[in-house]
Write a protein that holds these residues in place. Structure first.
Motif, PDB file in Angstrom:
ATOM      1  N   LYS A  89       0.822  -1.212   0.000  1.00  0.00           N
ATOM      2  CA  LYS A  89       0.000   0.000   0.000  1.00  0.00           C
ATOM      3  C   LYS A  89       0.858   1.266   0.000  1.00  0.00           C
ATOM      4  O   LYS A  89       0.332   2.365   0.117  1.00  0.00           O
ATOM      5  CB  LYS A  89      -0.934   0.002   1.213  1.00  0.00           C
ATOM      6  N   GLY A  90       2.172   1.116  -0.085  1.00  0.00           N
ATOM      7  CA  GLY A  90       3.078   2.263  -0.118  1.00  0.00           C
ATOM      8  C   GLY A  90       3.548   2.746   1.237  1.00  0.00           C
ATOM      9  O   GLY A  90       4.358   3.675   1.322  1.00  0.00           O
ATOM     10  N   TYR A  91       3.072   2.133   2.314  1.00  0.00           N
ATOM     11  CA  TYR A  91       3.443   2.586   3.657  1.00  0.00           C
ATOM     12  C   TYR A  91       4.927   2.373   3.946  1.00  0.00           C
ATOM     13  O   TYR A  91       5.563   3.212   4.582  1.00  0.00           O
ATOM     14  CB  TYR A  91       2.609   1.889   4.728  1.00  0.00           C
ATOM     15  N   ALA A  92       5.482   1.254   3.521  1.00  0.00           N
ATOM     16  CA  ALA A  92       6.897   0.982   3.791  1.00  0.00           C
ATOM     17  C   ALA A  92       7.776   2.005   3.074  1.00  0.00           C
ATOM     18  O   ALA A  92       8.720   2.537   3.663  1.00  0.00           O
ATOM     19  CB  ALA A  92       7.269  -0.437   3.375  1.00  0.00           C
ATOM     20  N   THR A  93       7.467   2.291   1.827  1.00  0.00           N
ATOM     21  CA  THR A  93       8.243   3.274   1.076  1.00  0.00           C
ATOM     22  C   THR A  93       8.167   4.642   1.748  1.00  0.00           C
ATOM     23  O   THR A  93       9.189   5.324   1.912  1.00  0.00           O
ATOM     24  CB  THR A  93       7.746   3.356  -0.376  1.00  0.00           C
ATOM     25  N   GLU A  94       6.990   5.039   2.154  1.00  0.00           N
ATOM     26  CA  GLU A  94       6.817   6.328   2.825  1.00  0.00           C
ATOM     27  C   GLU A  94       7.624   6.387   4.128  1.00  0.00           C
ATOM     28  O   GLU A  94       8.295   7.385   4.419  1.00  0.00           O
ATOM     29  CB  GLU A  94       5.332   6.559   3.106  1.00  0.00           C
ATOM     30  N   SER A 123      10.255  -5.986  -0.570  1.00  0.00           N
ATOM     31  CA  SER A 123      11.123  -5.167   0.282  1.00  0.00           C
ATOM     32  C   SER A 123      12.294  -4.619  -0.525  1.00  0.00           C
ATOM     33  O   SER A 123      12.713  -3.475  -0.343  1.00  0.00           O
ATOM     34  CB  SER A 123      11.614  -5.981   1.473  1.00  0.00           C
ATOM     35  N   ARG A 124      12.801  -5.423  -1.429  1.00  0.00           N
ATOM     36  CA  ARG A 124      13.874  -4.965  -2.318  1.00  0.00           C
ATOM     37  C   ARG A 124      13.396  -3.752  -3.113  1.00  0.00           C
ATOM     38  O   ARG A 124      14.116  -2.764  -3.267  1.00  0.00           O
ATOM     39  CB  ARG A 124      14.292  -6.090  -3.259  1.00  0.00           C
ATOM     40  N   ARG A 125      12.188  -3.808  -3.611  1.00  0.00           N
ATOM     41  CA  ARG A 125      11.633  -2.709  -4.407  1.00  0.00           C
ATOM     42  C   ARG A 125      11.497  -1.434  -3.568  1.00  0.00           C
ATOM     43  O   ARG A 125      11.728  -0.337  -4.076  1.00  0.00           O
ATOM     44  CB  ARG A 125      10.284  -3.115  -5.001  1.00  0.00           C
ATOM     45  N   VAL A 126      11.144  -1.561  -2.299  1.00  0.00           N
ATOM     46  CA  VAL A 126      11.068  -0.396  -1.413  1.00  0.00           C
ATOM     47  C   VAL A 126      12.421   0.313  -1.385  1.00  0.00           C
ATOM     48  O   VAL A 126      12.508   1.532  -1.558  1.00  0.00           O
ATOM     49  CB  VAL A 126      10.637  -0.797   0.018  1.00  0.00           C
ATOM     50  N   LEU A 127      13.485  -0.441  -1.168  1.00  0.00           N
ATOM     51  CA  LEU A 127      14.813   0.153  -1.100  1.00  0.00           C
ATOM     52  C   LEU A 127      15.205   0.800  -2.426  1.00  0.00           C
ATOM     53  O   LEU A 127      15.757   1.910  -2.452  1.00  0.00           O
ATOM     54  CB  LEU A 127      15.855  -0.893  -0.696  1.00  0.00           C
ATOM     55  N   GLU A 128      14.923   0.132  -3.529  1.00  0.00           N
ATOM     56  CA  GLU A 128      15.263   0.677  -4.842  1.00  0.00           C
ATOM     57  C   GLU A 128      14.505   1.979  -5.110  1.00  0.00           C
ATOM     58  O   GLU A 128      15.078   2.938  -5.641  1.00  0.00           O
ATOM     59  CB  GLU A 128      14.985  -0.354  -5.933  1.00  0.00           C
ATOM     60  N   LYS A 129      13.231   2.038  -4.749  1.00  0.00           N
ATOM     61  CA  LYS A 129      12.451   3.263  -4.942  1.00  0.00           C
ATOM     62  C   LYS A 129      13.002   4.410  -4.106  1.00  0.00           C
ATOM     63  O   LYS A 129      12.822   5.575  -4.459  1.00  0.00           O
ATOM     64  CB  LYS A 129      10.976   3.038  -4.590  1.00  0.00           C
ATOM     65  N   CYS A 130      13.666   4.092  -3.020  1.00  0.00           N
ATOM     66  CA  CYS A 130      14.229   5.109  -2.132  1.00  0.00           C
ATOM     67  C   CYS A 130      15.662   5.485  -2.501  1.00  0.00           C
ATOM     68  O   CYS A 130      16.282   6.293  -1.811  1.00  0.00           O
ATOM     69  CB  CYS A 130      14.157   4.629  -0.686  1.00  0.00           C
ATOM     70  N   GLY A 131      16.189   4.911  -3.580  1.00  0.00           N
ATOM     71  CA  GLY A 131      17.515   5.279  -4.064  1.00  0.00           C
ATOM     72  C   GLY A 131      18.652   4.364  -3.657  1.00  0.00           C
ATOM     73  O   GLY A 131      19.801   4.585  -4.045  1.00  0.00           O
TER      74      GLY A 131
END
Length: 174
Positions: A89-94, A123-131
């Protein structure tokens, strides 16, 4: 995000008592009971350099946890988890973006690191989206499994973060 309080123990225990969460994190045991949550809350933010937060919704509902940890070297390691019903739901990225901003802006760290199980592409995608950039593969001991598993290791340099921040919000091209 906010610091955990003892009154949050019941919510934390209810969320973290899921094998899928425990098997994706290094330190969460399974089963995870109320005494585990109380002990964790009583001990967080006690070590220098450690900063632990609960991830909450706007109404204050606890949905997970995140933090910075200096146990593994000079650069803090970012860790995070969410209750299963809050995945995708995007919460981890936020939350990770807020944690990164805090680490670089307020704490003035030079770099951050993190790792995810190779079997955890979300989880890997969260980190990648954050740079974060992939730096290699390693092993991490998973408390709930009682063994080590392969993990992808990531790093985010302050300069990369600064460049990403200066780009501003991405505009969608039709």
């Amino acid at each position: 995000m906010r610091a955990p309080q003892l009154v949050d123990a019941k919510a934390v225990a209810a969320l973290a008592n899921d094998r899928r969460i425990a098997e994706s994190t290094a330190r969460i045991p399974h089963p995870y009971r109320l005494p585990d949550a109380e002990s964790w809350i009583a001990g967080v933010n006690a070590q220098p350099g450690e900063q632990t937060f609960l991830i909450t919704l706007a109404d204050g509902t606890v949905i997970g946890g995140c933090g910075l940890d200096l146990r593994e070297g000079p650069n803090p390691e970012i860790g995070y988890w969410l209750g299963v019903r809050h995945w995708k739901k995007g919460y981890a990225t936020e939350a990770v973006r807020a944690l990164i901003d805090h680490a670089f802006e307020d704490l003035e760290h030079k770099a951050l690191q993190s790792s995810v199980r190779v079997t955890n592409p979300n989880s890997r995608r969260v980190l990648e989206k954050c740079g974060f950039q992939w730096t290699g593969v390693g092993l991490c001991r998973i408390r709930a499994l009682g063994s080590s598993v392969p993990v992808d290791r990531f790093r985010l340099e302050r300069g990369i973060w600064s460049a990403i921040k200066s780009w501003g919000p991405m505009k969608r091209v039709a």
